[in-house]
Motif scaffolding. Sequence first.
Motif, PDB file in Angstrom:
ATOM      1  N   PHE A 112       0.590  -1.254  -0.385  1.00 33.81           N
ATOM      2  CA  PHE A 112      -0.439  -0.215  -0.134  1.00 33.81           C
ATOM      3  C   PHE A 112       1.311   1.258  -0.136  1.00 33.81           C
ATOM      4  CE2 PHE A 112      -2.218  -2.971   1.977  1.00 33.81           C
ATOM      5  CZ  PHE A 112      -3.448  -3.057   1.285  1.00 33.81           C
ATOM      6  N   LYS A 113       0.522   2.644  -0.684  1.00 33.13           N
ATOM      7  CA  LYS A 113       0.667   3.401  -0.584  1.00 33.13           C
ATOM      8  C   LYS A 113      -0.587   4.383  -0.307  1.00 33.13           C
ATOM      9  CE  LYS A 113       3.872   7.326  -2.269  1.00 33.13           C
ATOM     10  NZ  LYS A 113       5.193   7.617  -2.872  1.00 33.13           N
ATOM     11  N   ILE A 114      -0.598   5.291   1.071  1.00 28.84           N
ATOM     12  CA  ILE A 114      -2.347   6.055   1.249  1.00 28.84           C
ATOM     13  C   ILE A 114      -1.502   7.012   1.875  1.00 28.84           C
ATOM     14  CG2 ILE A 114      -3.971   5.904   2.405  1.00 28.84           C
ATOM     15  CD1 ILE A 114      -3.652   2.652   2.721  1.00 28.84           C
ATOM     16  N   VAL A 115      -1.896   7.822   1.146  1.00 28.52           N
ATOM     17  CA  VAL A 115      -1.829   9.541   1.622  1.00 28.52           C
ATOM     18  C   VAL A 115      -3.506  10.236   2.386  1.00 28.52           C
ATOM     19  CG1 VAL A 115      -1.888  11.904   1.021  1.00 28.52           C
ATOM     20  CG2 VAL A 115      -0.797  10.248  -0.752  1.00 28.52           C
ATOM     21  N   ALA A 123      -2.610  19.113  14.841  1.00 29.32           N
ATOM     22  CA  ALA A 123      -3.046  17.751  15.286  1.00 29.32           C
ATOM     23  C   ALA A 123      -1.133  17.219  14.895  1.00 29.32           C
ATOM     24  CB  ALA A 123      -4.432  17.615  14.715  1.00 29.32           C
ATOM     25  N   GLU A 124      -0.571  17.787  14.394  1.00 34.35           N
ATOM     26  CA  GLU A 124       0.832  16.879  13.271  1.00 34.35           C
ATOM     27  C   GLU A 124       1.259  16.512  14.903  1.00 34.35           C
ATOM     28  OE1 GLU A 124       3.766  18.560  11.549  1.00 34.35           O
ATOM     29  OE2 GLU A 124       1.820  19.463  10.242  1.00 34.35           O
ATOM     30  N   ILE A 356       4.878  13.191   7.290  1.00 30.19           N
ATOM     31  CA  ILE A 356       4.024  14.606   7.603  1.00 30.19           C
ATOM     32  C   ILE A 356       4.702  15.776   6.984  1.00 30.19           C
ATOM     33  CG2 ILE A 356       2.670  15.186   8.963  1.00 30.19           C
ATOM     34  CD1 ILE A 356       3.501  12.932  11.321  1.00 30.19           C
ATOM     35  N   GLU A 357       3.726  16.427   6.450  1.00 29.94           N
ATOM     36  CA  GLU A 357       3.860  16.945   5.635  1.00 29.94           C
ATOM     37  C   GLU A 357       2.867  18.064   5.191  1.00 29.94           C
ATOM     38  OE1 GLU A 357       7.045  16.090   1.802  1.00 29.94           O
ATOM     39  OE2 GLU A 357       5.161  14.599   1.514  1.00 29.94           O
ATOM     40  N   ASP A 358       2.915  19.735   4.254  1.00 27.92           N
ATOM     41  CA  ASP A 358       1.841  20.377   4.162  1.00 27.92           C
ATOM     42  C   ASP A 358       1.117  19.440   3.152  1.00 27.92           C
ATOM     43  OD1 ASP A 358       2.389  22.341   5.710  1.00 27.92           O
ATOM     44  OD2 ASP A 358       3.581  23.336   4.556  1.00 27.92           O
ATOM     45  N   ASP A 359      -0.256  19.902   3.304  1.00 22.98           N
ATOM     46  CA  ASP A 359      -1.463  19.142   2.356  1.00 22.98           C
ATOM     47  C   ASP A 359      -1.212  20.154   0.883  1.00 22.98           C
ATOM     48  OD1 ASP A 359      -3.519  18.203   1.266  1.00 22.98           O
ATOM     49  OD2 ASP A 359      -4.608  17.840   2.410  1.00 22.98           O
ATOM     50  N   GLU A 360      -1.052  19.568  -0.307  1.00 28.72           N
ATOM     51  CA  GLU A 360      -0.627  20.551  -1.334  1.00 28.72           C
ATOM     52  C   GLU A 360      -2.108  20.589  -1.960  1.00 28.72           C
ATOM     53  OE1 GLU A 360      -0.873  16.899  -3.182  1.00 28.72           O
ATOM     54  OE2 GLU A 360      -0.163  17.751  -1.039  1.00 28.72           O
ATOM     55  N   VAL A 361      -3.369  19.656  -1.528  1.00 29.72           N
ATOM     56  CA  VAL A 361      -4.716  20.260  -1.870  1.00 29.72           C
ATOM     57  C   VAL A 361      -5.231  21.084  -1.434  1.00 29.72           C
ATOM     58  CG1 VAL A 361      -7.138  18.575  -1.798  1.00 29.72           C
ATOM     59  CG2 VAL A 361      -4.734  17.837  -2.532  1.00 29.72           C
ATOM     60  N   TYR A 362      -5.672  20.652   0.291  1.00 36.22           N
ATOM     61  CA  TYR A 362      -6.078  21.700   1.578  1.00 36.22           C
ATOM     62  C   TYR A 362      -5.247  22.577   2.290  1.00 36.22           C
ATOM     63  CZ  TYR A 362      -9.221  17.948   0.663  1.00 36.22           C
ATOM     64  OH  TYR A 362     -10.270  17.553   0.208  1.00 36.22           O
ATOM     65  N   GLU A 363      -5.281  23.923   1.731  1.00 38.25           N
ATOM     66  CA  GLU A 363      -4.291  24.783   2.420  1.00 38.25           C
ATOM     67  C   GLU A 363      -4.714  24.538   3.902  1.00 38.25           C
ATOM     68  OE1 GLU A 363      -4.256  30.202   1.582  1.00 38.25           O
ATOM     69  OE2 GLU A 363      -6.384  29.306   0.793  1.00 38.25           O
ATOM     70  N   ARG A 365      -3.474  22.688   6.216  1.00 41.65           N
ATOM     71  CA  ARG A 365      -3.342  21.570   6.018  1.00 41.65           C
ATOM     72  C   ARG A 365      -2.221  20.726   6.397  1.00 41.65           C
ATOM     73  NH1 ARG A 365      -8.376  21.390   9.856  1.00 41.65           N
ATOM     74  NH2 ARG A 365      -9.056  19.354   9.059  1.00 41.65           N
ATOM     75  N   SER A 366      -2.138  19.684   6.780  1.00 42.89           N
ATOM     76  CA  SER A 366      -0.850  18.452   6.534  1.00 42.89           C
ATOM     77  C   SER A 366      -2.207  17.427   6.214  1.00 42.89           C
ATOM     78  CB  SER A 366      -0.993  18.260   8.067  1.00 42.89           C
ATOM     79  OG  SER A 366      -0.217  19.451   8.897  1.00 42.89           O
ATOM     80  N   LYS A 367      -0.610  16.426   5.531  1.00 40.08           N
ATOM     81  CA  LYS A 367      -0.723  15.215   5.398  1.00 40.08           C
ATOM     82  C   LYS A 367       0.313  14.299   5.846  1.00 40.08           C
ATOM     83  CE  LYS A 367       1.697  16.181   0.700  1.00 40.08           C
ATOM     84  NZ  LYS A 367       1.540  15.402  -0.779  1.00 40.08           N
ATOM     85  N   ILE A 368      -0.387  12.885   5.538  1.00 42.34           N
ATOM     86  CA  ILE A 368       0.668  11.666   6.194  1.00 42.34           C
ATOM     87  C   ILE A 368       0.231  10.716   5.027  1.00 42.34           C
ATOM     88  CG2 ILE A 368       0.894   9.717   7.820  1.00 42.34           C
ATOM     89  CD1 ILE A 368      -1.162  10.758   9.225  1.00 42.34           C
ATOM     90  N   THR A 369       1.787  10.859   4.368  1.00 40.39           N
ATOM     91  CA  THR A 369       1.976   9.218   3.702  1.00 40.39           C
ATOM     92  C   THR A 369       2.595   8.582   3.481  1.00 40.39           C
ATOM     93  OG1 THR A 369       2.202  10.925   1.161  1.00 40.39           O
ATOM     94  CG2 THR A 369       2.844   9.063   1.467  1.00 40.39           C
ATOM     95  N   LEU A 370       2.118   7.018   3.752  1.00 43.66           N
ATOM     96  CA  LEU A 370       2.248   5.650   4.422  1.00 43.66           C
ATOM     97  C   LEU A 370       2.450   4.951   2.864  1.00 43.66           C
ATOM     98  CD1 LEU A 370      -1.375   5.971   6.974  1.00 43.66           C
ATOM     99  CD2 LEU A 370       1.725   6.464   8.006  1.00 43.66           C
ATOM    100  N   SER A 371       3.630   3.882   4.009  1.00 45.64           N
ATOM    101  CA  SER A 371       3.767   2.812   2.662  1.00 45.64           C
ATOM    102  C   SER A 371       4.089   1.370   3.616  1.00 45.64           C
ATOM    103  CB  SER A 371       4.596   3.348   1.633  1.00 45.64           C
ATOM    104  OG  SER A 371       6.294   3.591   2.334  1.00 45.64           O
ATOM    105  N   PHE A 372       3.169   0.638   3.212  1.00 39.09           N
ATOM    106  CA  PHE A 372       3.174  -0.746   3.793  1.00 39.09           C
ATOM    107  C   PHE A 372       2.730  -2.007   3.609  1.00 39.09           C
ATOM    108  CE2 PHE A 372      -0.386   2.073   5.312  1.00 39.09           C
ATOM    109  CZ  PHE A 372      -1.516   0.268   4.625  1.00 39.09           C
ATOM    110  N   PHE A 373       3.409  -3.469   3.599  1.00 38.40           N
ATOM    111  CA  PHE A 373       2.852  -4.242   3.245  1.00 38.40           C
ATOM    112  C   PHE A 373       1.795  -4.973   4.731  1.00 38.40           C
ATOM    113  CE2 PHE A 373       3.382  -9.008   3.373  1.00 38.40           C
ATOM    114  CZ  PHE A 373       3.093  -9.136   2.093  1.00 38.40           C
ATOM    115  N   LEU A 374       0.416  -5.672   3.998  1.00 36.95           N
ATOM    116  CA  LEU A 374       0.044  -6.768   4.525  1.00 36.95           C
ATOM    117  C   LEU A 374      -0.177  -7.858   4.496  1.00 36.95           C
ATOM    118  CD1 LEU A 374      -2.741  -3.620   6.501  1.00 36.95           C
ATOM    119  CD2 LEU A 374      -0.964  -4.383   7.897  1.00 36.95           C
TER     120      LEU A 374
END
Length: 396
Positions: A112-115, A123-124, A356-363, A365-374
């Motif tokens: 998975f790669k999820i934003v 809340a960061e 965790i970084e700035d969200d380019e879609v929502y002014e 606001r922040s975003k988390i980008t995750l990558s992992f295997f399940l």
Amino acid sequence: MQYKIKVKPEDFYVKEIISLPIKDKGQYGVFILKKRGWNTVDILKRIGKNLGIPFRNISYGGKKDRHALTEQFITIKNIKKKILFKNDNYLLQPVGFSEEPMDPRHIIGNEFKIVIRSISQKAEEFLYSPLQSIEKYGFINYFDDQRFGSFDPKQGFIGEKIIKGHYNGALKIYLTHIYPEDKKEARERKNFLFENWGNWQKCLSVAKTQMENFAFNHLIENSKDYLTILRKIPKEEMSMFFSAYQSFLWNETVRRLLVTLLSDEEIIVHKGIVGDYIFFNEIDKEKFGYLVKLQIPTASSKLKMPDEITEKIYKNILNEREVKPSMFNLKKIRQAFFKSVKRNILVKPESFKYTIEDDEVYENRSKITLSFFLPRGSYATMLIKRIFAKKPQRRQ
């Protein structure tokens, strides 16, 4: 804490990892299906129609979300050419052949790669604690909300109605339950059927689907014969109804186990469709050692719980719902059955990374980008729920 997922299809990327042996020759052509904006079954039906291939000749391991960018493997029986088939929203890419069709047992897991978007910047600092907890302990391996699409808040589970012999109630849920994706016309028709249930002539007057027409015509002639209609439900659908009820019982057993083990201070929750999901942020070594080794089986007539604690909890749940273990051994419904499968309570994502970084879609606001295997059967959306679980107002 507010958040948004699947804002863009590429915000939720899933890649299937399989064990199916791929060869230069074989009865089945093996393909990678890359898609967005389609669920798995609908796109395969479309591809089959375009290629002149019966849908029954196409096999897949798992259904992938339409609101995502996904890669999965499919097989097509008796196809000799390596066909490349594509349009703007999907690509069918040949990779070889196999001696057997694709099947769920061939899925090892998913990458998975999820934003996750639209998180308050205030809340960061609170996000690092749950992310580090997931790295350390993993998360509780609940069945997630998408498993419970057929659950009706007013009427309950089709699976439970069937095992109790409440065939009228089971059929009523089947024909009147409103799904989130239902359009206005379908919602209005199902509301009408619900309000006029028992007046079969009235119900027939608005029937639209093949099953509705069959059901109400049959009930006009045989007013109490619900079982004949239930037997017409396709195997795959009935299996999903049974799985939904098994998943509920499994989740409820684990929920109550955690309430028994954890203190009020340790419990955190995330709201769910059928009950809250209980997690922990920290846990002592002994309790963690117990949970990490524990496997709970899904419900069936011959289920055996691993210890006295879980056995007592499970029996209490069945007693409250007036269900006996023998009821899972169905004699009148044969197109599907209750099979017990052991499931780990805890699952730990592999190759877990996050930023965790700035969200380019929502002014602002922040975003988390995750990558992992399940591993197969675990839900990435449950990992997200774990991140945003919080202290309850009162003990659940």
